[in-house]
Design a protein around this motif. Structure first.
Motif, PDB file in Angstrom:
ATOM      1  N   ASP A  85       6.601   8.753   3.598  1.00  0.00           N
ATOM      2  CA  ASP A  85       5.857   7.645   2.986  1.00  0.00           C
ATOM      3  C   ASP A  85       6.742   6.415   2.805  1.00  0.00           C
ATOM      4  OD1 ASP A  85       6.216  10.100   1.487  1.00  0.00           O
ATOM      5  OD2 ASP A  85       6.041   8.865  -0.296  1.00  0.00           O
ATOM      6  N   VAL A  88       6.642   4.619   6.082  1.00  0.00           N
ATOM      7  CA  VAL A  88       5.445   3.787   6.238  1.00  0.00           C
ATOM      8  C   VAL A  88       5.619   2.480   5.465  1.00  0.00           C
ATOM      9  CG1 VAL A  88       2.993   3.634   5.698  1.00  0.00           C
ATOM     10  CG2 VAL A  88       3.920   5.742   6.658  1.00  0.00           C
ATOM     11  N   GLU A  89       6.177   2.593   4.270  1.00  0.00           N
ATOM     12  CA  GLU A  89       6.389   1.399   3.438  1.00  0.00           C
ATOM     13  C   GLU A  89       7.314   0.419   4.165  1.00  0.00           C
ATOM     14  OE1 GLU A  89       8.127  -1.145   0.567  1.00  0.00           O
ATOM     15  OE2 GLU A  89       9.197   0.727   0.593  1.00  0.00           O
ATOM     16  N   GLU A  92       5.546  -1.255   7.105  1.00  0.00           N
ATOM     17  CA  GLU A  92       4.613  -2.292   6.659  1.00  0.00           C
ATOM     18  C   GLU A  92       5.367  -3.522   6.172  1.00  0.00           C
ATOM     19  OE1 GLU A  92       1.400  -2.403   6.911  1.00  0.00           O
ATOM     20  OE2 GLU A  92       1.071  -0.368   7.648  1.00  0.00           O
ATOM     21  N   ARG A  93       6.527  -3.282   5.572  1.00  0.00           N
ATOM     22  CA  ARG A  93       7.286  -4.402   5.026  1.00  0.00           C
ATOM     23  C   ARG A  93       7.836  -5.277   6.148  1.00  0.00           C
ATOM     24  NH1 ARG A  93      12.552  -3.277   1.465  1.00  0.00           N
ATOM     25  NH2 ARG A  93      11.128  -1.861   0.435  1.00  0.00           N
TER      26      ARG A  93
END
Lengths: 446, 359
Positions: A85, A88-89, A92-93
């Protein structure tokens, strides 16, 4: 009060101006690469050298060649701790940074690759899983934005079995032999199981598998069972501390190291060094050459470390995972070069670079030009074949260094290809994806 | 001065028993809901929605579920990760097995399956308490994750044991799962689910069920003497809690990450959610949200901080600093208010009512 307000106003204006200037600076001639790394957590000993090698090669390209085609490569690291996770963060960042957004993403984690597989396809950003990730993503018609070069875990499993066969005096001699797999109990470790099972039907060896729970420090029971089973060969799909623990445990039960073969992620210095002399003779597959003798690595020492830069310490340059980071960066920047030849020498979008990846034909000649002969396996990626047909070497730990002990081994791609295709089409069916028609894609490109 | 209920008269029992009896609170709530439904989708970008707000909502729901069990009914559980996995994997099996089933129904049924599993693992709570129960639920955690790791049927025989959510729409073409779904739609779906379930939880803990839970928590023998059946009460707590946690797991797999391997629901996840409710406040609905916000947002904030400040610090240093600061903050908040952030909020409100003339 008034003075205060004035001061705040000045500060606010300065901050705003700073942001604007920052914005202008960012819109220059730069190609942004997001770097998902892990420099902390149980997998850090392996994550650090890879991240260093990758970053150092980009620094080399900027320092020696002034970027790729005159476009400077910029990058920003984000710590994932090998955690899906967080991965994913990070993705996206970073995906919108730089003038054209993320060029591509190499998560160095099979779990994070799975988590990003659909996101990257939707965002049109190539997902590079160099020697890890989802093997059936090699089938380009279903996975346009995923690349698995130079070899998948399935190809790795096949190559290792070929090597084992050659040691036993031929693949037909495998009949009745016992082969065990010790694997990290995650998406990563489970990847080769289907291939090894299929090969066991073909060659008639007895296959047994032993899962090791994350992070892999608890393996006593596993190795006691292995001692009872007495397999002829033990294969390992491990990562991080699991590797060194396994080597130590294997030594503790007196398992012959020469019959213990790891995948390329169980093939680096931090994996065997903690076991000390006991690890001598341990073998592993690799998708790259090893050492610091290659001209490209020497260039890194000269242009990056010689000028006071560099992410690692000099002694670590040329370690297995460091080299692999460099190789990963070489493949990626070459794809960018190819995309630039088509779309122009300017910052490109992920969608444009995807074309470069799909036409990545890295020949032995070009590899020699890059100063990486023997380090990099030639690949030829096409719209259909996202694996590119890379080869595998076997290396052995001599107590101090890794030594390559075989020539490049060619995995049986014809059999694997059928498996990739079947698995990818099943995925497409589950997801309702209509596979691309690659002949039409090629025609449209012309 | 502004926050005072003087002059607000209640003329009916319903008004007196409202969740927010004070008009200012109701206004604040309306503003908050409007901000969440209208403001956030207008302002927030994909990163904020996908990587911060959606996980915050999912974690809040899981924390809410655990808070019902641990905070209200007093049954310590370390099996939250396992129950989330039940929700995630049953939602996946349902969605794949019945492609025409609406995704809302899929998630609800997945929650019900998690509730059933929760009841089974709640049975030992009738005999054991406290730390011993924590150990029993820990067994559930390990067993369930092991099960999803070992039995390939749950992952549809995927070679790697990873499941990924198929593309599904709530109504028409409003996709909320799968990579093509827009972040705003996913966020609104998660927000609606969490809001409805939070409202339900708030009402549940205010009615007979909730009072029975709290009676059992405070003194089970006394509760039994006044006629509360421990069996039914404890098992409803397990069922309701597991339902919430299961829905959170399904949202995790479908709305948040889109792909899940059983490792995502390991024991660390259970601890993380337990920390959320301890930091946020045991036995408080608001506390679940505050705890989730603290645990999800503070690390993100800390890891982004050097970038905002224009400092270039190596990521490894940032990550280590982040762990240190985060740990220090937890200790600080628990020293300042051992009953969690929710209690801090309550104390703040009390102070605000007296302001500016405290006595």
């Amino acid at each position: 009060m008034k003075a205060w307000k004035g001061a705040i106003g000045v500060v606010a204006a300065a901050v705003a101006a700073g942001l604007l200037v920052g914005g202008v600076a960012e819109a220059q001639n730069e190609q942004f690469v997001p770097r998902l790394v892990y420099r902390t957590g149980p997998y850090a000993p392996n994550g650090i050298p890879f991240a260093d090698g990758y970053a150092d090669y980009l620094d080399l390209v900027n320092a020696r060649d002034r970027g790729v085609g005159g476009v400077k490569i910029t990058y920003e690291e984000c710590e994932t701790a090998y955690n899906n996770d967080k991965g994913v963060e990070c993705y996206e960042r970073l995906k919108h940074k730089g003038p054209t957004g993320a060029s591509w993403v190499d998560p160095l984690s099979t779990g994070i690759s799975y988590a990003l597989l659909e996101r990257t396809a939707a965002d049109k950003i190539p997902l590079i899983m160099m020697g890890y990730g989802r093997a059936d993503a090699s089938y380009g018609p279903v996975f346009p934005y995923a690349f698995t070069y130079p070899a998948t875990y399935w190809a790795g499993a096949d190559a290792i079995i070929q090597y084992v066969g050659s040691q036993e005096g031929g693949l037909d001699k495998l009949k009745g032999k016992k082969i065990a797999l010790v694997y990290h109990d995650s998406a990563y470790g489970k990847e080769p199981i289907a291939t090894l099972e299929k090969l066991s039907q073909r060659y008639g060896y007895q296959f047994s598998k032993f899962a090791v729970a994350h992070p892999g420090l608890e393996q006593k029971a596993t190795w006691l069972e292995i001692r009872r089973l007495r397999p002829n060969w033990v294969l390992m799909w491990g990562w991080g501390v699991m590797n060194s623990t396994a080597v130590k445990e294997a030594a503790a039960i007196g398992y012959p190291m020469t019959h213990f073969v790891g995948i390329w992620w169980s093939a680096s210095e931090p994996d065997v060094e903690p076991a000390g002399a006991a690890g001598k003779g341990y073998k592993a597959a690799n998708i790259t050459g090893v050492g610091a003798k290659f001209p490209v690595i020497q260039d890194i020492l000269k242009y990056v470390y010689g000028k006071g830069g560099g992410h690692a310490t000099k002694a670590k340059v040329g370690e297995v995972l460091y080299d692999r980071g460099v190789v990963n960066a070489i493949y990626d920047t070459e794809a960018l070069r190819i995309a630039q030849a088509r779309y122009g020498k300017k910052p490109l979008t992920g969608e444009q670079i995807q074309w470069g990846f799909e036409h990545l034909n890295l020949t032995a000649g070009r590899i020699k030009q890059l100063g990486a002969a023997g380090l990099v396996t030639p690949i030829h990626v096409t719209c259909t074949d996202h694996e590119g047909g890379g080869d595998v070497k076997i290396q052995q730990w001599d107590g101090h260094h890794w030594k390559t002990i075989t020539d490049w081994i060619k995995p049986h791609r014809r059999m694997l290809w059928e498996m990739y295709k079947a698995s990818a089409l099943a995925y497409a069916k589950e997801k309702g994806i209509t596979p691309r028609d690659c002949s039409k894609v090629e025609a449209a490109a012309k | 001065m502004f926050y005072r209920e003087a002059g607000e008269f209640k003329t009916s029992y319903a008004a007196d028993q409202a969740i927010f009896p004070i008009a200012q609170d109701r206004i604040a709530l309306v503003v908050l809901v409007l901000a969440a439904y209208v403001g956030v989708p207008l302002i927030a970008n994909g990163y904020w929605l996908d990587a911060i707000l959606i996980p915050f909502l999912v974690y809040s729901l899981a924390a809410l579920g655990l808070n019902i069990l641990t905070g209200y009914a007093g049954q310590v559980s370390l099996g939250t990760g396992g129950f989330m996995a039940v929700g995630a994997f049953s939602a996946y099996k349902l969605a794949i097995g019945f492609p025409h089933l609406n995704v809302v129904l899929v998630i609800v049924i997945a929650g019900l399956i998690a509730a059933a599993v929760g009841i089974v693992f709640g049975v030992p709570s009738l005999r054991i308490k406290g730390f011993y129960l924590a150990v029993a639920t820990l067994a559930a955690q390990f067993f369930l994750v092991w099960l999803f790791n070992r039995v390939p049927w749950f992952t549809n025989y995927s070679s790697s044991g990873v499941i990924s959510a198929p593309l599904r729409a709530v109504f028409g073409r409003v996709y909320i799962t799968g990579a093509e779904a827009s972040s705003v739609d996913k966020y609104l779906f998660a927000l609606t689910t969490v809001s409805l379930l939070a409202l339900a939880a708030k009402n549940m803990v205010r009615c007979a069920t909730g009072r029975a839970w709290m009676a059992i928590r405070d003194m089970d023998i006394a509760a039994e003497i006044i006629g509360i059946r421990p069996l039914a009460t404890k098992l409803t707590a397990f069922a309701v809690s597991s339902f919430y946690v299961g829905v959170a797991g399904a949202l995790w797999a479908f709305v948040y990450t889109g792909t899940v391997e059983p490792l995502a629901f390991d024991v660390e996840r259970s601890f993380q959610i337990l920390f959320m409710i301890i930091i946020g406040g045991l036995g408080s609905i608001l506390g679940s949200f505050l705890g989730a916000a603290f645990v999800v947002l503070v690390p993100v904030l800390l890891s982004n901080a050097p970038g905002f400040l224009g400092l270039s610090i190596r990521v490894a240093t940032v990550t280590n600093l982040q762990s240190i600061i985060f740990g220090a903050l937890i200790v600080f908040f628990l020293v300042v208010e051992p009953n969690g952030l929710a209690r801090l909020w309550q104390v703040g409100k009390e102070k605000l009512r007296l302001w500016p003339f405290p006595y």
